[in-house]
Design a protein around this motif. Structure first.
Motif, PDB file in Angstrom:
ATOM      1  N   ALA A 123    -104.564  -2.663  14.021  1.00  0.00           N
ATOM      2  CA  ALA A 123    -105.610  -3.685  14.126  1.00  0.00           C
ATOM      3  C   ALA A 123    -105.069  -5.095  13.922  1.00  0.00           C
ATOM      4  N   VAL A 124    -103.743  -5.247  13.840  1.00  0.00           N
ATOM      5  CA  VAL A 124    -103.142  -6.562  13.604  1.00  0.00           C
ATOM      6  C   VAL A 124    -102.617  -7.105  14.928  1.00  0.00           C
ATOM      7  N   PRO A 125    -103.103  -8.246  15.382  1.00  0.00           N
ATOM      8  CA  PRO A 125    -102.642  -8.800  16.659  1.00  0.00           C
ATOM      9  C   PRO A 125    -101.175  -9.238  16.599  1.00  0.00           C
ATOM     10  N   ILE A 126    -100.540  -9.253  17.737  1.00  0.00           N
ATOM     11  CA  ILE A 126     -99.171  -9.762  17.871  1.00  0.00           C
ATOM     12  C   ILE A 126     -99.250 -11.242  18.231  1.00  0.00           C
ATOM     13  N   GLU A 127     -98.564 -12.078  17.455  1.00  0.00           N
ATOM     14  CA  GLU A 127     -98.612 -13.511  17.698  1.00  0.00           C
ATOM     15  C   GLU A 127     -97.356 -14.061  18.362  1.00  0.00           C
ATOM     16  N   ALA A 128     -96.259 -13.299  18.371  1.00  0.00           N
ATOM     17  CA  ALA A 128     -95.027 -13.791  18.983  1.00  0.00           C
ATOM     18  C   ALA A 128     -94.210 -12.626  19.527  1.00  0.00           C
ATOM     19  N   VAL A 129     -93.584 -12.858  20.670  1.00  0.00           N
ATOM     20  CA  VAL A 129     -92.735 -11.848  21.316  1.00  0.00           C
ATOM     21  C   VAL A 129     -91.450 -12.532  21.778  1.00  0.00           C
ATOM     22  N   ASP A 130     -90.320 -11.944  21.410  1.00  0.00           N
ATOM     23  CA  ASP A 130     -89.018 -12.421  21.867  1.00  0.00           C
ATOM     24  C   ASP A 130     -88.409 -11.343  22.756  1.00  0.00           C
ATOM     25  N   ALA A 131     -88.508 -11.543  24.063  1.00  0.00           N
ATOM     26  CA  ALA A 131     -87.972 -10.586  25.034  1.00  0.00           C
ATOM     27  C   ALA A 131     -86.732 -11.136  25.716  1.00  0.00           C
ATOM     28  N   SER A 132     -85.977 -11.967  25.037  1.00  0.00           N
ATOM     29  CA  SER A 132     -84.793 -12.602  25.620  1.00  0.00           C
ATOM     30  C   SER A 132     -83.791 -11.555  26.097  1.00  0.00           C
ATOM     31  N   GLY A 133     -83.384 -11.669  27.363  1.00  0.00           N
ATOM     32  CA  GLY A 133     -82.388 -10.776  27.919  1.00  0.00           C
ATOM     33  C   GLY A 133     -82.888  -9.390  28.253  1.00  0.00           C
ATOM     34  N   CYS A 134     -84.170  -9.134  28.123  1.00  0.00           N
ATOM     35  CA  CYS A 134     -84.715  -7.798  28.392  1.00  0.00           C
ATOM     36  C   CYS A 134     -84.915  -7.593  29.896  1.00  0.00           C
ATOM     37  N   ALA A 135     -84.999  -6.325  30.292  1.00  0.00           N
ATOM     38  CA  ALA A 135     -85.177  -5.967  31.704  1.00  0.00           C
ATOM     39  C   ALA A 135     -86.651  -5.950  32.076  1.00  0.00           C
ATOM     40  N   LEU A 136     -87.406  -6.883  31.559  1.00  0.00           N
ATOM     41  CA  LEU A 136     -88.833  -6.986  31.827  1.00  0.00           C
ATOM     42  C   LEU A 136     -89.055  -7.430  33.270  1.00  0.00           C
ATOM     43  N   ASN A 137     -89.974  -6.754  33.975  1.00  0.00           N
ATOM     44  CA  ASN A 137     -90.295  -7.149  35.342  1.00  0.00           C
ATOM     45  C   ASN A 137     -91.801  -7.268  35.524  1.00  0.00           C
ATOM     46  N   TYR A 138     -92.233  -7.371  36.766  1.00  0.00           N
ATOM     47  CA  TYR A 138     -93.647  -7.593  37.073  1.00  0.00           C
ATOM     48  C   TYR A 138     -94.521  -6.480  36.506  1.00  0.00           C
ATOM     49  N   ASN A 139     -94.098  -5.237  36.688  1.00  0.00           N
ATOM     50  CA  ASN A 139     -94.884  -4.113  36.186  1.00  0.00           C
ATOM     51  C   ASN A 139     -94.895  -4.058  34.662  1.00  0.00           C
ATOM     52  N   GLY A 140     -93.816  -4.469  34.046  1.00  0.00           N
ATOM     53  CA  GLY A 140     -93.741  -4.425  32.595  1.00  0.00           C
ATOM     54  C   GLY A 140     -94.695  -5.384  31.909  1.00  0.00           C
ATOM     55  N   LEU A 141     -95.197  -6.375  32.650  1.00  0.00           N
ATOM     56  CA  LEU A 141     -96.148  -7.313  32.057  1.00  0.00           C
ATOM     57  C   LEU A 141     -97.464  -6.645  31.686  1.00  0.00           C
ATOM     58  N   ASP A 142     -97.718  -5.470  32.222  1.00  0.00           N
ATOM     59  CA  ASP A 142     -98.928  -4.736  31.842  1.00  0.00           C
ATOM     60  C   ASP A 142     -98.986  -4.498  30.340  1.00  0.00           C
TER      61      ASP A 142
END
Length: 257
Positions: A123-142
């Motif tokens: 129940a605790v929201p996420i306020e910050a994300v550090d995805a530096s250098g990750c293989a994140l793509n369009y689908n991963g934004l889901d």
């Protein structure tokens, strides 16, 4: 680096029963069992480079498939623990870090392992994300779009983040205050233009974007588009030469005799 064995055979002089030239060379490099076919050197090279191209295409397809697998949404975790834990699990599995509200940063250790103590933050929201250098793509934004309270997002040096990804971030426009796109090779002016929805941004890093043709002009346009945001990008002092200091002039008049 040593040349392939076939190349070593090709450059060495070959004499085969008085036959001199291409046919003699093709007999040396042809695979076992095909000597009778007397393939020419041109045919051998065509087959060789076809194999290299096929291998290259196979490796590319394999890499694309791997990236797609890494960007699958953890549906089971989302159904059991909710979107906050699912988003955290996705980023941590990619090697990034997350910060829940009121908590310390959570990230993988030097062995790329992470503790699952974040499962209690359903129940605790996420306020910050550090995805530096990750293989994140369009689908991963889901996995990130449900984080409606996200305030800071770092996508530095993400090789698969492109203009289409930026066009899909608009659900985070109301909450996001800091965004870093530094070093993303696939982000261009078109993607940056999609950020006009993000009027609550206070800090935006668009430095070192190879796909941006005119960084100076782009930064000016982004600053006009987001007047309340600090835009980091071009070092305006880079390459500027300071004029040499002039010696002080003697303003005193001539001394009368």
């Amino acid at each position: 680096m040593a040349a392939p064995r076939a190349c070593l055979w090709l450059v060495s002089p070959v004499w085969n029963a008085g036959i001199r030239g291409v046919r003699g060379l093709s007999g040396m490099v042809a695979p076992e069992g095909t000597q009778k076919k007397r393939r020419t050197l041109v045919q051998f090279l065509a087959d060789y480079f076809y194999d290299v191209q096929a291998l290259r295409e196979y490796l590319i397809r394999r890499q694309i498939s791997k990236v797609q697998q890494e960007n699958w949404a953890p549906t089971n975790i989302k159904n059991q623990y909710g979107p906050y834990v699912a988003g955290a699990f996705f980023i941590l599995k990619q090697g990034g870090s997350v910060k829940f509200q009121g908590q310390e940063w959570i990230g993988p250790d030097r062995y790329s392992q992470f503790r699952q103590n974040f499962l209690k933050f359903q129940a605790v929201p996420i306020e910050a994300v550090d995805a530096s250098g990750c293989a994140l793509n369009y689908n991963g934004l889901d996995n990130l779009l449900p984080l409606k309270e996200l305030q800071a997002l770092s996508l530095q040096r993400c090789p698969h983040v492109d203009d289409w990804c930026l066009s899909r971030l608009y659900p985070l426009a109301h909450s996001l205050q800091e965004l870093s796109l530094a070093g993303c090779p696939c982000v261009s002016e078109r993607g940056l233009a999609c950020l006009h929805h993000f009027q609550n941004l206070r800090r935006l890093d668009i430095s070192n974007l190879p796909a941006v043709s005119n960084p100076s002009l782009t930064q000016i346009l982004v600053e006009e588009m987001l007047p309340s945001c600090e835009v980091l990008g071009v070092d305006w002092t880079h390459g500027m030469k300071l004029a040499p200091e002039e010696p002080p002039r003697d303003t005193a008049g001539p001394v009368p005799a």
